[in-house]
Design an enzyme around this catalytic site. Structure first.
Site, PDB file in Angstrom:
ATOM      1  CG  HIS A   1      37.922  38.225  40.446  1.00  0.00           C
ATOM      2  ND1 HIS A   1      38.524  37.477  41.657  1.00  0.00           N
ATOM      3  CD2 HIS A   1      36.751  37.358  40.164  1.00  0.00           C
ATOM      4  CE1 HIS A   1      38.028  36.415  41.933  1.00  0.00           C
ATOM      5  NE2 HIS A   1      36.691  36.158  41.152  1.00  0.00           N
TER       6      HIS A   1
ATOM      7  CG  PHE B   1      41.793  29.835  36.565  1.00  0.00           C
ATOM      8  CD1 PHE B   1      43.264  29.406  36.732  1.00  0.00           C
ATOM      9  CD2 PHE B   1      41.007  28.951  36.149  1.00  0.00           C
ATOM     10  CE1 PHE B   1      43.539  28.058  36.736  1.00  0.00           C
ATOM     11  CE2 PHE B   1      41.195  27.645  35.972  1.00  0.00           C
ATOM     12  CZ  PHE B   1      42.490  27.026  36.251  1.00  0.00           C
ATOM     13  CB  CYS B   2      41.474  36.326  39.171  1.00  0.00           C
ATOM     14  SG  CYS B   2      42.906  36.374  40.162  1.00  0.00           S
ATOM     15  CB  ALA B   3      37.203  33.747  36.557  1.00  0.00           C
TER      16      ALA B   3
END
Length: 454
Positions: free
Chosen positions: A129, A375-377
């Site tokens: 992100h 995982f901020c993805a």
């Protein structure tokens, strides 16, 4: 150096000393164990060398660029020498700027603020992100997840061929995935970008701690990374690269340090002349200790030798992947396949287990710290799990009870400070949890799976 050579020569492959290596944590089953920090992809422990350097400097702390006293001059020299050290670590070009920021996220947001008008940004859905989201004020083209490095290059080439050839364009790409650990074809993507008149910024947050990063060899225009993934303390980062867009942009922050000259105008307004150096985007009192700690980490990794560090890490990667492959219920997530080169970041799911439950059991029963979630993805993880990549999700565990299916994964990550024992304990723990189940009862509390009490 072969994997077998690394495994046999312990004098070569010894891990680097890090803070927290002797920290013990309680187990719900009784007793204590040395904590196995296997969440390097989120934040790596600080190198002991870095901490010692910072402690040695601390008594000489002084304001930077703002004082005539000895300590101020010393701190200013230290700060600017840190800038040069980072530039050398990244093999920057002669006229590149090295700007100190708070993190990779801050670095990429700074660059986003410096984009020329009507700039078009190309970014793969596979990005973290931090490199997916800062471009909200630009025309963004989000590219589908490729399944081979070659497909990544072809996808980018097709997208760039369809753009307005006269307008500015920027490609943003990761060097190593924070989900799969796989290395991306940065040099080839840079060549494709430049062939179509675009520039490229490299998110090296997961690459720089594991591999040498040369701005000139990769031929990228900018590179961004964070100190807290490079074995330095929190709160520092770097954006390094070409100066022209940065000098042409309004300062990222307006204030002292960014301004060269300020005067009152007759109409009552304020006239400002901004610096054209890196100081233009470093307003306020800089994080001297953060910059110094990054430089210290750069020196430590360079002196240790990336050839040795990479060889040892590949030994650990092979051990984890082989251990997980022995458990049929485990599925490792990958875009490019088993043979793809990768760093020490591996994500997986376990059949019959909620990912949060599994991660909680690793922590509570074995003293192993990993990460579970998206995982901020989010788009990438959902693509890898076969769910809708456009579906909205939350970082961390969902409201799912232990044993229920979740759309999250588990990530184990390691690096230069990881002892072999931590990896062996992890492999053993996975095998035992899958075979025998958790020894404790767990419940969901505030969206997290935690050991039940009482």
């Amino acid at each position: 150096m072969s994997v077998s050579t690394v495994a046999a020569d312990q004098s070569v492959c010894a891990h680097l000393p890090v803070l927290g290596a002797d920290v013990t944590v309680p187990l719900v089953t009784g007793g204590e164990v040395t904590y196995a920090a296997l969440d390097y992809a989120a934040s790596a422990p600080a190198l002991q060398r870095v901490w010692d350097d910072v402690a040695a400097y601390a008594p000489y702390y002084g304001s930077v660029h703002r004082g005539a006293g000895y300590l101020s001059q010393l701190s200013t020299d230290l700060f600017e020498n840190a800038r040069r050290t980072v530039g050398e670590f990244l093999d920057c070009r002669e006229n590149d700027q090295v700007i100190f920021t708070r993190s990779t996220t801050d670095s990429l947001n700074l660059l986003a603020r410096a984009l020329p008008a009507d700039c078009q940004v190309f970014v793969f859905e596979t990005e973290h992100h931090a490199s997916l989201l800062p471009w909200q004020n630009a025309r963004v083209t989000c590219l589908d997840a490729p399944r081979t490095p070659q497909q990544a290059v072809r996808t980018l080439e097709r997208a760039l061929a369809d753009r307005d050839p006269h307008g500015p364009a920027l490609v943003c790409v990761t060097g190593a995935s924070n989900v799969t650990g796989e290395l991306w074809p940065v040099r080839e993507l840079a060549a494709a970008a430049h062939a179509h008149g675009a520039r490229i910024v490299l998110d090296a947050a997961q690459l720089a701690p594991h591999h040498p990063v040369s701005v000139q060899d990769l031929d990228v225009d900018w590179v961004a990374f964070s100190g807290h993934k490079l074995y330095a303390p929190f709160g520092s980062g770097v954006l390094a690269g070409r100066a022209d867009w940065l000098v042409a942009a309004q300062p990222y922050l307006a204030g002292g340090g960014a301004s060269r000259k300020v005067a009152r105008r007759e109409d009552g307004q304020v006239a400002v002349e901004w610096h054209e150096s890196a100081a233009r985007h470093e307003a306020g009192s800089p994080n001297v200790i953060g910059a110094y700690s990054i430089a210290s980490a750069c020196r430590a990794l360079t002196e240790a030798g990336f050839d040795t560090l990479v060889a040892r890490e590949q030994h650990l990667v092979s051990r984890v992947r082989e251990g997980l492959a022995e458990v049929p219920e485990v599925r490792i997530l990958s875009l490019f396949g088993d043979e793809a080169p990768r760093v020490g970041v591996i994500s997986f799911v376990v059949k019959g287990w909620n990912s949060s439950h599994f991660a909680a059991a690793l922590s509570a029963e074995y003293g192993i710290g990993v990460r579970d979630g998206l995982f901020c993805a989010h788009p990438l993880v959902r693509t890898l799990l076969g769910s809708d990549p456009q579906a909205q999700g939350e970082c961390g565990a969902p409201e799912a009870a232990p044993g229920e299916k979740s759309l999250n994964a588990i990530r184990v990550s390691f690096g230069a400070g990881t002892p072999d024992e931590h990896v062996e304990r992890f492999v053993t723990a996975v095998r035992e949890l899958v075979a025998d189940g958790a020894k404790w009862t767990y419940r969901t509390e505030d969206g997290r799976c935690v050991p039940a009490v009482g």
